[in-house]
Design a protein around this motif. Sequence first.
Motif, short mmCIF file in Angstrom:
data_model
loop_
_atom_site.label_atom_id
_atom_site.label_comp_id
_atom_site.label_asym_id
_atom_site.label_seq_id
_atom_site.Cartn_x
_atom_site.Cartn_y
_atom_site.Cartn_z
N ARG A 119 20.21 6.84 -4.71
CA ARG A 119 19.24 6.39 -5.52
C ARG A 119 17.93 6.91 -5.34
NH1 ARG A 119 15.55 4.81 -3.04
NH2 ARG A 119 15.90 2.97 -1.30
N TYR A 120 17.01 6.60 -6.76
CA TYR A 120 15.83 6.81 -7.32
C TYR A 120 14.84 6.04 -6.77
CZ TYR A 120 11.26 8.39 -9.07
OH TYR A 120 10.31 8.78 -9.94
N GLY A 121 13.70 5.85 -6.16
CA GLY A 121 12.88 4.38 -6.37
C GLY A 121 11.18 5.32 -6.51
N TYR A 128 0.55 -1.15 0.61
CA TYR A 128 0.14 0.57 0.22
C TYR A 128 0.59 1.21 0.15
CZ TYR A 128 -4.37 -2.28 -0.33
OH TYR A 128 -5.22 -3.18 -0.87
N THR A 129 0.01 2.39 -0.78
CA THR A 129 1.46 3.22 -0.98
C THR A 129 -0.05 4.42 -0.97
OG1 THR A 129 2.69 4.25 -2.26
CG2 THR A 129 1.41 3.26 -3.78
N SER A 130 0.50 5.56 -0.82
CA SER A 130 -0.43 6.70 -0.71
C SER A 130 0.06 7.86 -1.52
CB SER A 130 -0.20 7.71 0.41
OG SER A 130 0.41 7.19 1.58
N ILE A 187 3.24 14.02 0.57
CA ILE A 187 4.62 14.14 1.74
C ILE A 187 5.86 13.69 2.05
CG2 ILE A 187 5.32 15.29 4.23
CD1 ILE A 187 1.71 15.93 3.74
N LYS A 188 6.86 13.62 1.83
CA LYS A 188 7.71 12.62 2.57
C LYS A 188 8.05 12.84 3.48
CE LYS A 188 8.82 8.91 -0.07
NZ LYS A 188 9.45 7.72 -0.15
N SER A 189 8.45 12.47 4.51
CA SER A 189 8.59 12.12 5.81
C SER A 189 9.27 11.03 6.76
CB SER A 189 7.48 12.95 6.72
OG SER A 189 8.15 12.93 7.84
N SER A 232 21.44 5.23 -0.05
CA SER A 232 20.99 6.46 0.95
C SER A 232 19.68 6.34 -0.36
CB SER A 232 21.19 7.98 1.16
OG SER A 232 20.04 8.50 1.52
N GLY A 233 18.19 6.17 -0.24
CA GLY A 233 16.98 6.72 -1.15
C GLY A 233 15.63 6.54 0.07
N SER A 234 14.87 6.24 -1.29
CA SER A 234 13.45 7.18 -0.72
C SER A 234 13.60 8.79 -0.40
CB SER A 234 13.18 6.06 0.75
OG SER A 234 13.32 4.37 0.83
#
Length: 504
Positions: free
Chosen positions: A300-302, A153-155, A403-405, A276-278
């Motif tokens: 990296r990016y995903g 599940y993802t917002s 938002i990314k927290s 590092s990522g997210s």
Amino acid sequence: MAIQLIEQAKLHPNRVAIYSDNKAYTYANLLEQSAQIAQFLLSEKSNLAEDRISFMITPSFQYVAVQWGIWRAGGIAVPLCTQHPLPSLRYVLENTRSSQLIVDQTYQELLAPLAEELEIKLIVLEDLLKQKHPNNNTELPNIDPAQRAMILYTSGTTSLPKGVVTTHNIISSQIQTLVHAWHWKKEDAILNILPLHHVHGIINILSSALWVGASCHFLPKFNAKQVWEYFASGRLNLFMAVPTIYYKLINYWEQVHNTEQEYLSKACQQFRLMVSGSAALPVPVLEQWEAITGQRLLERYGMTEIGMAVSNPYLKERRAGHIGQPLPNVELRLVSEDGKVVEEDGKSGEIQIKGPNVFLEYWEKPEVTQSSFTEDAWFKTGDIAYANEGYYKIMGRNSVDIIKSGGYKISALEIEDVLRRHQQIKDCAVVGIPNIEWGELIAVSLVLTDPLQKTLDFDALKAWLLTQIPAYKLPRKYIIQEDLPRNTIGKVTKPKLKELLATI
Ligand code: MCA
Ligand code: AMP
């Protein structure tokens, strides 16, 4: 017809797959216990045929055995977030229409009443493992790798999270890309302190390690001191985490005595890679980490929908503030607001992705799935970036409501919907404000039901919110809209509100 990750495990039965609860578990242990779980889940059936099986298990060997057990029986694995309050758990169980729910004893009391109410068969893992299945010799089914394997599940820009469905083929592709790009090998050992209901913990760390015959060490929860102790134990050579965790590790290191600092820094020499990522890695965090440990973080990016898409190189320059270059087999293009493909360096556009790594669908949401792809089948990430001599740099997102927290993706709309259910709140606006530790801090501006009321019992409000949403979605900054500068009342747009709240 088989699940490749599980076939790979058969190549090295005697190697240690998992270290958890101070025990070592081999690949043979994992194959044996997951087969037992699969047989139990199958009961009289020959194949679960994409039945959804939810599970809430403490990060450990048992978590992996359950995940593999579900897969080997032909089910779709639905890992539940161990920090979610009941309403969020109910939503996932109902939305997936899970037929069975597996828990360890820790979560039995919490989930038993809900399982009963929803008429879902509750399986307590400890009880299952005590039983010898009557058909112990039952063959496990052949699994078509094109079948659905997992729902995470993802917002997003809708209030409630959406279930992202991947197949075994998609998962294999996501893993293999990373195994190749980051030179995974069987001698590797990695620590997993991330939650196991997201791609970062499940694919990048756990499954990549298991693909090559490496070892994955578990700590049930992040704790800076314990992570440093693990580094110092000399048992690891790989580490992957979100930027907030590197920030917290730096913070811990800064607080210990000089001699301990030296000892901890030295312990980092044994690492061949730290990732590092997210969320965006702030350049000062990258620089401080390098100064302390000698390790240049690979950023990296995903995204849940695509696994990893872009990475700084393993061997060449890891450019600060950049996410790197598209990974092998991943096609990337930037598309400007007017729908044109961006070719020039420095000009920004939305990142769009194609490739075998891209998810199958949002669970039972065909229209949303369709609208998240372009007509020519590119997945629209919603992230805005530009190219800079072959390296990509993220500018932000095209929606202010995401938002990314702490590395978690959070929908402002979901929190607003919950807040509006509170009797004393008439309206509200949730935004993320920049913060070096958390990436963004969740902030909210409230309009109270009673116009004469000047304040609110915020502790009581927070306590109530925690019955509805997990702690990582809790607003950390509250303001009553009346308290905003006079000239902004009633006409504050969200970008403006972000600016205002960042300064208060
Ligand atoms: C917790 N606190 C916060 C937040 N969360 N304060 C501000 N903002 C927040 N977001 C507060 C708590 O209220 C508490 O305060 C204190 O911090 C410690 O809380 P705790 O829950 O113990 O926090 P923690 O264990 O230190 O958590 C930090 C964490 C966690 C380890 C960074 O957030 C985490 O595991 N994040 C990773 C999420 C992840 O894996 N994301 C990947 C999804 P007090 O002390 O006052 O009570 S993204 C993904 O998978 C894609 C594909 C990708 O690209 O990777
Ligand atoms: P999630 O949907 O939780 O998987 O989060 C995916 C989102 O995290 C992406 O769409 C990006 O917005 C963000 N993200 C992941 N890695 C990075 C990174 N290295 N820099 C900036 N944002 C990132």
